[in-house]
Design an enzyme around this catalytic site. Structure first.
Site, PDB file in Angstrom:
ATOM      1  N   CYS A  60       0.810  -1.220   0.000  1.00  0.00           N
ATOM      2  CA  CYS A  60       0.000   0.000   0.000  1.00  0.00           C
ATOM      3  C   CYS A  60       0.841   1.268   0.000  1.00  0.00           C
ATOM      4  O   CYS A  60       0.826   2.024  -0.957  1.00  0.00           O
ATOM      5  CB  CYS A  60      -0.929  -0.005   1.211  1.00  0.00           C
ATOM      6  N   LEU A  61       1.578   1.506   1.098  1.00  0.00           N
ATOM      7  CA  LEU A  61       2.215   2.819   1.259  1.00  0.00           C
ATOM      8  C   LEU A  61       3.228   3.168   0.172  1.00  0.00           C
ATOM      9  O   LEU A  61       3.287   4.324  -0.250  1.00  0.00           O
ATOM     10  CB  LEU A  61       2.848   2.932   2.658  1.00  0.00           C
TER      11      LEU A  61
END
Ligand SMILES: NC(=O)c1ccc[n+]([C@@H]2O[C@H](COP(=O)([O-])OP(=O)(O)OC[C@H]3O[C@@H](n4cnc5c(N)ncnc54)[C@H](O)[C@@H]3O)[C@@H](O)[C@H]2O)c1
Length: 439
Positions: free
Chosen positions: A277-278
């Site tokens: 995600c990040l």
């Protein structure tokens, strides 16, 4: 206003739990969701082209840490959940939830090919009265500009005959406190009717549903959340570099700043961002912003600072070895934790991969320990985990704590190791023979 008969029928099936569900993509997001709906009594078909995953689900054997095999086996035995590689079951379903990957291309542009593939399968089996929800993280505008036009090719009117919504997934793998059920769910439909049916569906398994005005707003919510984290982690990583140069302990500074009861929220530095995600999601947003001629300066800056952290960790190791008159070449380094974060088995984009590769390129001998990752076969690496025994800890020229798994015995690490590079403040308050160098 006359009620849309498709909406009335679908809301009825959802309320009675007679609605049949198809979940496309049985990964970290799709399998917990499918299991939760099955536990609530819905009949769920999980669809995934990955045959071993499908077989595993049908055996009741979970491959996702957050899904317990006994629970999975229970819903499979009750015939509430089954999995298939063939998407034909979509035609029998009332709601289809898409949870497929959204990676980046080599050029760092969004790769929405999995969404296109999944929506193509849905379109082939679409019928009036169905709800389609996209959960994959993506740039704002995906449902309006890509998914809706594709679904409209079925001849159905999207938003009236075929409902469409976006609902971002917020699952935090390994988090025991917040799970599918108690993480509030944001839902935005392409029409108000779409928002209503999608919200009604999630309300069956999720304590709090928060509707927003459009699919685009819902898509942006997810990117705001992850960009917020990425930018704040970038800021604190930069502060860690400044503290390092000033001879300050950044962890002490953060702890003290956290005593402020308002206007401050602690973020912690680390060896670099990882996971699915990040490192990726904010780039979806900056890509879309660039198309609209807006520069996403914070996003790009944070990505740059965060991406430089693995190399900084290697420089810290080199400097610590140098203090002991040892070169990196020939040094024995034991890396503790190769997953991208604490207590998970996921190594995707993990900073440990870069750290190990940089160390190997500089001639170090690298071994790793990770109770969650017995074998590291990824991104050109192929290593088997070793146990962090007292002998191994003592033999290493440097022990580098990269993922602070709770299974590691940090007291034993500082007792037996000679030099520890701690990127997570995992050795806070512990004393032993080791010289501990913090990030
Ligand atoms: N993992 C997380 O913690 C997390 C959290 C929030 C959001 N997300 C987002 O959710 C989405 C899914 O992530 P994930 O971690 O579950 O990915 P994953 O790789 O664990 O699982 C995705 C699954 O989709 C399957 N798949 C690929 N193409 C398909 C198709 N056309 N039809 C059906 N299945 C298909 C793959 O075989 C795989 O099993 C991504 O957009 C991700 O960014 C992930």
């Amino acid at each position: 206003m006359t009620a849309n008969p498709h909406e009335t029928a679908l809301l009825g099936k959802i309320a009675s739990h007679e609605a049949r569900l198809a979940i496309l993509g049985l990964g970290y997001v799709g399998l917990p969701l499918a299991t939760e709906f099955a536990l609530a009594g819905f009949r769920v078909c999980g669809i995934d082209p990955d045959a071993p995953r499908v077989e595993s689900v049908n055996r009741g054997d979970s491959y996702i840490g957050d899904v317990n095999s006994a629970v999975l086996a229970g819903v499979v035995a009750k015939q509430l959940l089954r999995a298939a590689t063939d998407p034909a079951a979509i035609g029998d379903c009332d709601a289809v939830i898409i949870c497929v990957p959204t990676p980046l291309r080599k050029t760092k542009d969004p790769d929405v090919s999995f969404i296109v593939d999944a929506v193509g399968r849905v379109r082939a089996h679409a019928r009036a009265g169905q709800l389609v929800v996209l959960e994959s993280t993506t740039y704002p505008g995906t449902c309006e500009e890509l998914v809706a036009p594709m679904l409209a090719e079925s001849g159905l009117e999207v938003g009236a005959d075929l409902f469409l919504a976006f609902s971002p997934e917020r699952v935090d793998p390994g988090n025991k406190r917040f799970t599918t059920r108690n993480i509030p769910k944001v839902v935005g439909g392409i029409t108000e009717a779409s928002t209503r049916v999608a919200s009604a569906l999630y309300a069956q398994i999720i304590e709090r549903v928060h509707p927003v005005s459009s699919t685009k707003a819902a898509e942006m919510v997810k990117l705001l959340e992850n960009t917020f984290r990425s930018v704040n982690i970038g800021l604190i990583n930069e502060l860690a570099l400044i503290c390092d140069r000033m001879g300050l302990d950044v962890w002490e500074v953060i702890e003290a700043a956290s005593t402020k009861p308002f206007g401050f929220m602690p973020f912690y530095p680390g060896p670099g961002l990882g996971g699915h995600c990040l490192p990726i999601d904010p780039i979806y947003l900056s890509w879309k912003a660039k198309l609209l001629d807006v520069e996403a300066s914070f996003i790009d800056l944070a990505a740059k600072v965060n991406a430089a952290m693995p190399r900084h960790v290697v420089e810290k190791i080199a400097a610590a070895l140098n203090d002991e008159a040892k070169p990196v070449r020939g040094a024995g380094i034991l890396v503790l934790g190769v997953a991208y974060k604490r207590d998970v088995a996921d190594v995707r984009e993990s900073p440990a991969l870069d750290i190990i590769k940089h160390l190997l390129a500089r001639g170090a001998t690298v071994a790793y320990s990770d109770p969650h990752v017995p074998r590291l076969r990824y991104d050109g690496l192929d290593l088997a985990a070793v146990e962090p025994t007292p002998e191994r800890l003592a033999a290493a020229d440097c022990v580098a704590i990269v993922a602070n798994h709770s299974a590691f015995d940090y007291a034993a690490i500082v007792r037996h190791a000679r030099l520890v590079l701690d990127t997570r403040n995992a050795t806070k308050g512990l004393a032993g023979q080791a010289r501990v160098v913090k990030l």
